[in-house]
Design an enzyme around this catalytic site. Sequence first.
Site, PDB file in Angstrom:
ATOM      1  N   ARG A   1       1.364  -0.824  -0.113  1.00  0.00           N
ATOM      2  CA  ARG A   1       0.429  -0.071   0.010  1.00  0.00           C
ATOM      3  C   ARG A   1       1.231   1.172  -0.122  1.00  0.00           C
ATOM      4  NH1 ARG A   1      -4.690   0.828   4.081  1.00  0.00           N
ATOM      5  NH2 ARG A   1      -2.608   1.007   6.042  1.00  0.00           N
TER       6      ARG A   1
ATOM      7  N   LYS B   1      -2.990   6.796   1.818  1.00  0.00           N
ATOM      8  CA  LYS B   1      -2.806   7.574   3.102  1.00  0.00           C
ATOM      9  C   LYS B   1      -1.781   8.235   2.835  1.00  0.00           C
ATOM     10  CE  LYS B   1      -2.270   4.792   7.103  1.00  0.00           C
ATOM     11  NZ  LYS B   1      -3.074   5.646   7.952  1.00  0.00           N
TER      12      LYS B   1
ATOM     13  N   GLU C   1     -15.914   6.688   5.457  1.00  0.00           N
ATOM     14  CA  GLU C   1     -15.411   5.810   6.377  1.00  0.00           C
ATOM     15  C   GLU C   1     -15.151   6.985   7.294  1.00  0.00           C
ATOM     16  OE1 GLU C   1     -10.563   5.151   5.185  1.00  0.00           O
ATOM     17  OE2 GLU C   1     -11.325   6.933   3.872  1.00  0.00           O
TER      18      GLU C   1
HETATM   19  N1  PLP Z   1      -9.125   4.729   7.111  1.00  0.00           N
HETATM   20  C1  PLP Z   1      -8.067   5.537   7.343  1.00  0.00           C
HETATM   21  C2  PLP Z   1      -8.803   6.810   6.332  1.00  0.00           C
HETATM   22  C3  PLP Z   1      -7.439   5.073   7.615  1.00  0.00           C
HETATM   23  O1  PLP Z   1      -6.828   6.319   8.532  1.00  0.00           O
HETATM   24  C4  PLP Z   1      -6.973   4.047   8.144  1.00  0.00           C
HETATM   25  C5  PLP Z   1      -5.692   3.932   9.239  1.00  0.00           C
HETATM   26  O2  PLP Z   1      -4.404   3.469   8.908  1.00  0.00           O
HETATM   27  C6  PLP Z   1      -7.860   3.196   7.896  1.00  0.00           C
HETATM   28  C7  PLP Z   1      -9.381   3.602   7.354  1.00  0.00           C
HETATM   29  C8  PLP Z   1      -8.058   1.888   8.082  1.00  0.00           C
HETATM   30  O3  PLP Z   1      -6.903   1.248   7.591  1.00  0.00           O
HETATM   31  P1  PLP Z   1      -5.738  -0.309   8.454  1.00  0.00           P
HETATM   32  O4  PLP Z   1      -6.889  -0.877   8.735  1.00  0.00           O
HETATM   33  O5  PLP Z   1      -4.968  -0.634   7.027  1.00  0.00           O
HETATM   34  O6  PLP Z   1      -4.791   0.189   9.436  1.00  0.00           O
HETATM   35  C1  COI Z   2      -4.047   3.574  11.847  1.00  0.00           C
HETATM   36  O1  COI Z   2      -4.849   2.631  11.911  1.00  0.00           O
HETATM   37  O2  COI Z   2      -2.728   3.401  11.688  1.00  0.00           O
HETATM   38  C2  COI Z   2      -3.633   5.165  11.479  1.00  0.00           C
HETATM   39  O3  COI Z   2      -2.789   5.644  10.823  1.00  0.00           O
HETATM   40  C3  COI Z   2      -4.944   5.693  11.609  1.00  0.00           C
HETATM   41  C4  COI Z   2      -4.469   7.480  12.756  1.00  0.00           C
HETATM   42  C5  COI Z   2      -4.355   6.887  13.577  1.00  0.00           C
HETATM   43  C6  COI Z   2      -4.429   8.259  11.937  1.00  0.00           C
END
Ligand code: PLP
Ligand code: COI
Length: 368
Positions: A105, A206, A241
Amino acid sequence: MSSPGKQSSRFESIVIPGSLEPTPLESIVWEKLGFSVTVTPFMGGSVAGEDGVYEAPTVVSAGVLRMPPQAGALNYGQALFEGMKARRGVDGRIRLFRVSANAARMASGADRLMLAPPTEDLFRKTVVDVVRANVDYVPPLGKGALYIRPLLVGSGMTLAPAACGETTFVVYVQPVGSYFKGLTCIGVKVEDEHQRAAARGTGWVKAAGNYAPCFQPTKKAKADGFADLLFLDHEGKRVEEVGSANFAMVKGGALYVADSPSILKGITRDSVMRVARERLGVDVVFAPLELARVLGTGDYAAAGPADEAFCMGTAAVISPIGSMRWKGKDYSFGSGAVGPVTTRIYDELDGIQTGRLPDSFGWTEVVS
Ligand code: PLP
Ligand code: COI
């Protein structure tokens, strides 16, 4: 760590090693960890120039980064990050979760923002080295995790709004506890006024720049007693989200997971869907999700609101949502307590990450 006589790396010349004072280990109260800054003794990284090739990664004493005011990240937001966790398991060993998925990612986001993508090997080696160097800061089992923050920063100089030609890859880590309230229901507000990301924009990356625009409306929602906001699409119809986590609901035993081209493709979301389908036999509907279906309004009025709702992410873990406010009206899900499907999914994921349950997916890597 660099040894005497060894030629220093470009990363070492960007960091001012030792300029950040680590939080003394003895001062950490593991039971009280939240999601705020703790400085750990070591960080790591590497720098890529115009050719996009990174030098070998280095681990150094924690320090601030030297960054010219003309840096692409500071002027034009050419920066993105990842989030991962290392957890202490039931066997005392420390495991990482889905390193390859995070590396992939980061690479796809880097491509979109014209930053140099770190290879999976570089990403993994830096993460593993930094976790090992800070191993004492991994919380005991059941008291949190070592949060891992890989950053990609446009550190080269540019005046024109264009790629800056130098990327700094940094990995820092720190212990964290709950982001929300653990496995206890939170209340969220549906955000009507602001969108998090443009329909064909970079919500799926991200990107650092996706987050600051959420601060102001989120601060207001928190002041009003909500844990966070649920953002909608540009028509205000479909769920996007939460500011930092993906969204799902349960109705009639099926799991509905919100999708959209403009949201982050969460790795927790993907793990939840696979666990639900492959280990729990739950039907998963992965598609754009109408707010009306969540709240039980409009075409879904006869069915009523979701039986369970939760958001999910690395920081958020699985955070059950007990109620939602939309246009001044409150909607609650199930009995207000954590629902059975949410609990089973949480338990499976937690079991895999801590070695309590078999990792049939090959998602975990033991680092220590
Ligand atoms: N959506 C956003 C905007 C986020 O910052 C995160 C955190 O990482 C997620 C979703 C969830 O992603 P992940 O499960 O890969 O941490
Ligand atoms: C994560 O879940 O790792 C994130 O980056 C979300 C947040 C702390 C910005």
